[in-house]
Motif scaffolding. Structure first.
Motif, PDB file in Angstrom:
ATOM      1  N   GLN A  75       0.836  -1.097  -0.065  1.00 45.46           N
ATOM      2  CA  GLN A  75      -0.046   0.134  -0.133  1.00 45.46           C
ATOM      3  C   GLN A  75       0.946   1.206  -0.207  1.00 45.46           C
ATOM      4  N   ASN A  76       0.708   1.938  -1.030  1.00 43.62           N
ATOM      5  CA  ASN A  76       1.752   3.141  -1.040  1.00 43.62           C
ATOM      6  C   ASN A  76       1.203   4.113  -0.365  1.00 43.62           C
ATOM      7  N   ARG A  77       1.861   4.506   0.819  1.00 41.03           N
ATOM      8  CA  ARG A  77       1.368   5.773   1.401  1.00 41.03           C
ATOM      9  C   ARG A  77       2.455   6.825   1.617  1.00 41.03           C
ATOM     10  N   THR A 100       6.251   4.082  -6.096  1.00 39.54           N
ATOM     11  CA  THR A 100       7.111   3.417  -5.698  1.00 39.54           C
ATOM     12  C   THR A 100       6.745   1.906  -6.173  1.00 39.54           C
ATOM     13  N   THR A 101       7.768   0.972  -6.160  1.00 38.64           N
ATOM     14  CA  THR A 101       7.533  -0.437  -6.235  1.00 38.64           C
ATOM     15  C   THR A 101       8.612  -1.219  -5.393  1.00 38.64           C
ATOM     16  N   VAL A 102       8.346  -2.562  -5.428  1.00 36.87           N
ATOM     17  CA  VAL A 102       9.122  -3.412  -4.788  1.00 36.87           C
ATOM     18  C   VAL A 102       9.784  -4.637  -5.494  1.00 36.87           C
ATOM     19  N   HIS A 103      11.073  -4.710  -5.052  1.00 41.67           N
ATOM     20  CA  HIS A 103      11.832  -5.853  -5.905  1.00 41.67           C
ATOM     21  C   HIS A 103      12.117  -6.836  -5.042  1.00 41.67           C
ATOM     22  N   TRP A 104      12.042  -8.189  -5.305  1.00 38.81           N
ATOM     23  CA  TRP A 104      12.242  -9.091  -4.356  1.00 38.81           C
ATOM     24  C   TRP A 104      13.834  -9.804  -4.666  1.00 38.81           C
ATOM     25  N   HIS A 105      14.762  -9.445  -4.210  1.00 37.85           N
ATOM     26  CA  HIS A 105      16.153  -9.570  -4.934  1.00 37.85           C
ATOM     27  C   HIS A 105      16.469 -10.891  -4.440  1.00 37.85           C
ATOM     28  N   VAL A 139       3.694   2.194  -8.718  1.00 36.77           N
ATOM     29  CA  VAL A 139       2.569   2.143  -7.797  1.00 36.77           C
ATOM     30  C   VAL A 139       2.360   3.773  -7.336  1.00 36.77           C
ATOM     31  N   GLN A 140       1.420   4.447  -7.613  1.00 38.02           N
ATOM     32  CA  GLN A 140       1.228   5.683  -7.285  1.00 38.02           C
ATOM     33  C   GLN A 140       0.737   5.846  -5.943  1.00 38.02           C
ATOM     34  N   PRO A 141       0.887   7.053  -5.277  1.00 42.92           N
ATOM     35  CA  PRO A 141       0.564   7.424  -3.957  1.00 42.92           C
ATOM     36  C   PRO A 141      -0.969   7.027  -3.781  1.00 42.92           C
ATOM     37  N   GLY A 142      -1.176   6.285  -2.658  1.00 39.31           N
ATOM     38  CA  GLY A 142      -2.535   5.896  -2.386  1.00 39.31           C
ATOM     39  C   GLY A 142      -2.908   4.393  -3.111  1.00 39.31           C
ATOM     40  N   GLU A 143      -2.140   4.272  -4.136  1.00 41.52           N
ATOM     41  CA  GLU A 143      -2.408   2.771  -4.553  1.00 41.52           C
ATOM     42  C   GLU A 143      -2.067   1.830  -4.141  1.00 41.52           C
TER      43      GLU A 143
END
Ligand code: C2O
Ligand code: CU
Length: 425
Positions: free
Chosen positions: A25-27, A32-37, A56-60
């Motif tokens: 949840q982008n607050r 942002t995005t997340v990478h699973w290294h 992923v936009q703010p609030g998304e």
């Protein structure tokens, strides 16, 4: 910036083969995005904005779904403007426990996330160009060379790192590690730093390296200290056979003083006073890639062999431009492979800084470093290519289809263009 309000983010523990859904949840007030290294996720779950997903936009909200594999010490971090967001704290440990038994027994374990910070609160530490080199070789003189270049080599736009943390704290705020006499204590070391190699040692004890970037070795390798390049992980254990209180520190110049120290305290010895240890690596037996014998757990290739020569350059006279075969991303040539092909990449480093090169989507074997073949290739997902004509050869089975980033994990180098795409069809 933080995951669930903490730095590093919460440790995510999974069992190998388990299906997982992780909801972002982008607050933040920015995308942002997340990478699973180090996790072999399906391409759309890889977290590279503009390549595998929209930011992923703010609030998304975005749900990452994948099967947890391969087992080992992995980590997760932002992949949106890393040079800012990773530096601001968006990283955390991701541990995948093996479905079968552990290759090395242990009684207790700790995960230690190492990070560098530009807080503006103290004098800047030497950058990696000046400080420590990596485990791929080129160790000699690593502590001396720096002094000469200080100032000269500093990048015009590189953040001035002044603070080093272990699990988000700088000594004396670091949380002491408790051990009991007779235990085998496993340490999962994760270098989440944007720029620095750390050289971890524990006073009074030798460390035994058991895993490289999560992948097990045939046999543990006993050393005094472990150089860890950005994004690399090492699992190691020590035998708690010297009751007292001891410092676990980084031996790279200035790092311990900048906070990179934590006490290891035996039960019943809470009042002991740990002796400070001298910085530097003189006389220490250091981990190097060619000391390890990797267990080859990679899928067998069934396609063709494809060889790529990648020359890494840039950074001359403090420039922030970094290139692969003379081109900056997105102009770099993609590495095109068919599914099941055996990809071989020969990196040569024409630049004055080490480059920890990371391939998304699949692990690889490290076949050779600096012209020397390893008798038993290591399995890794990040290989540190030594500066000043250092080289490394890696090989992987292109088993995971998609467009995958292949890049230097030093954020400023990545920002400066040191990225290529591996396109697996
Ligand atoms: Cu941890 Cu694209 O990287
Ligand atoms: Cu680099």
């Amino acid at each position: 910036m933080a995951y669930n309000g903490q730095i590093p983010g919460p440790e995510i523990r999974l069992k190998e083969g388990e299906r997982v859904r992780i909801v972002l949840q982008n607050r933040l007030v920015e995308p942002t995005t997340v990478h699973w290294h180090g996790v072999d996720v399906p391409n759309p779950m890889d977290g590279v904005p503009g390549i595998t997903q929209e930011p992923v936009q703010p609030g998304e909200t975005f749900s990452y779904e994948f099967e947890a594999r391969p087992a080992g010490t992995r980590w997760y971090h932002t992949h949106f403007q890393e040079h800012r967001q990773l530096d601001l704290g968006l990283a955390g440990p991701l541990i995948i426990e093996p479905a079968g038994s552990e290759s090395f027994a242990f009684d207790r374990e700790y995960t230690l996330v190492l990070d560098d910070w530009a807080t503006g609160s103290g004098p800047a530490l030497p950058s990696t160009a000046e400080g420590a080199a990596g485990a791929s070789g080129g160790m000699t003189g690593m502590m001396g060379r720096g002094m000469m270049h200080r100032g000269m080599m500093r990048h015009s736009h590189a953040p001035a790192y002044d603070t080093m943390t272990i699990n988000g704290k700088a000594y004396p705020a670091t949380q002491p590690l408790t051990v009991r006499r007779g235990e085998r204590v496993r340490l999962r070391l994760i270098n989440a730093s944007a720029d620095h190699t750390h050289v971890i040692r524990l006073a009074g004890h030798r460390l035994r390296v058991t895993h490289t970037d999560g992948a097990p070795l045939v046999q543990a390798v006993e050393v005094d200290a472990i150089p860890i390049a950005p994004a690399e992980r090492y699992d190691t254990f020590f035998v708690a056979d010297r009751p007292g209180a001891w410092f676990l520190t980084c031996a790279a110049p200035g790092h311990a003083r900048a906070g990179e120290q934590v006490l290891v305290v035996y039960e019943g010895h809470e009042k002991s006073v740990a002796e400070p240890i001298a910085e530097g690596v003189a006389g220490l037996g250091l981990w190097r890639y060619d000391l390890g014998r990797g267990v080859d757990g990679l899928p067998r290739a069934w396609g063709q062999e494809r060889v790529f020569d990648l020359a890494l350059s840039g950074g001359m006279m403090g420039s922030d431009f970094w290139t692969i075969n003379g081109k900056r991303y997105p102009q770099t040539d993609p590495l095109v492979l068919g599914r099941g092909d055996l990809g071989r990449i020969r990196f040569s480093n024409m630049s004055p800084e080490g480059h920890p090169m990371h391939l998304h989507g699949q692990s690889f074997r490290v076949l050779a470093v600096n012209g020397r073949r390893l008798s038993h290739p290591l399995v890794k997902d990040t290989v540190d290519v030594a500066p000043h004509m250092g080289s490394a050869t890696i090989e992987f089975t292109a088993h995971n289809p998609g467009d995958w980033f292949l890049h230097c994990h030093k954020s400023m180098h990545m920002e400066g263009g040191l990225i290529a795409l591996a396109r697996i069809r």
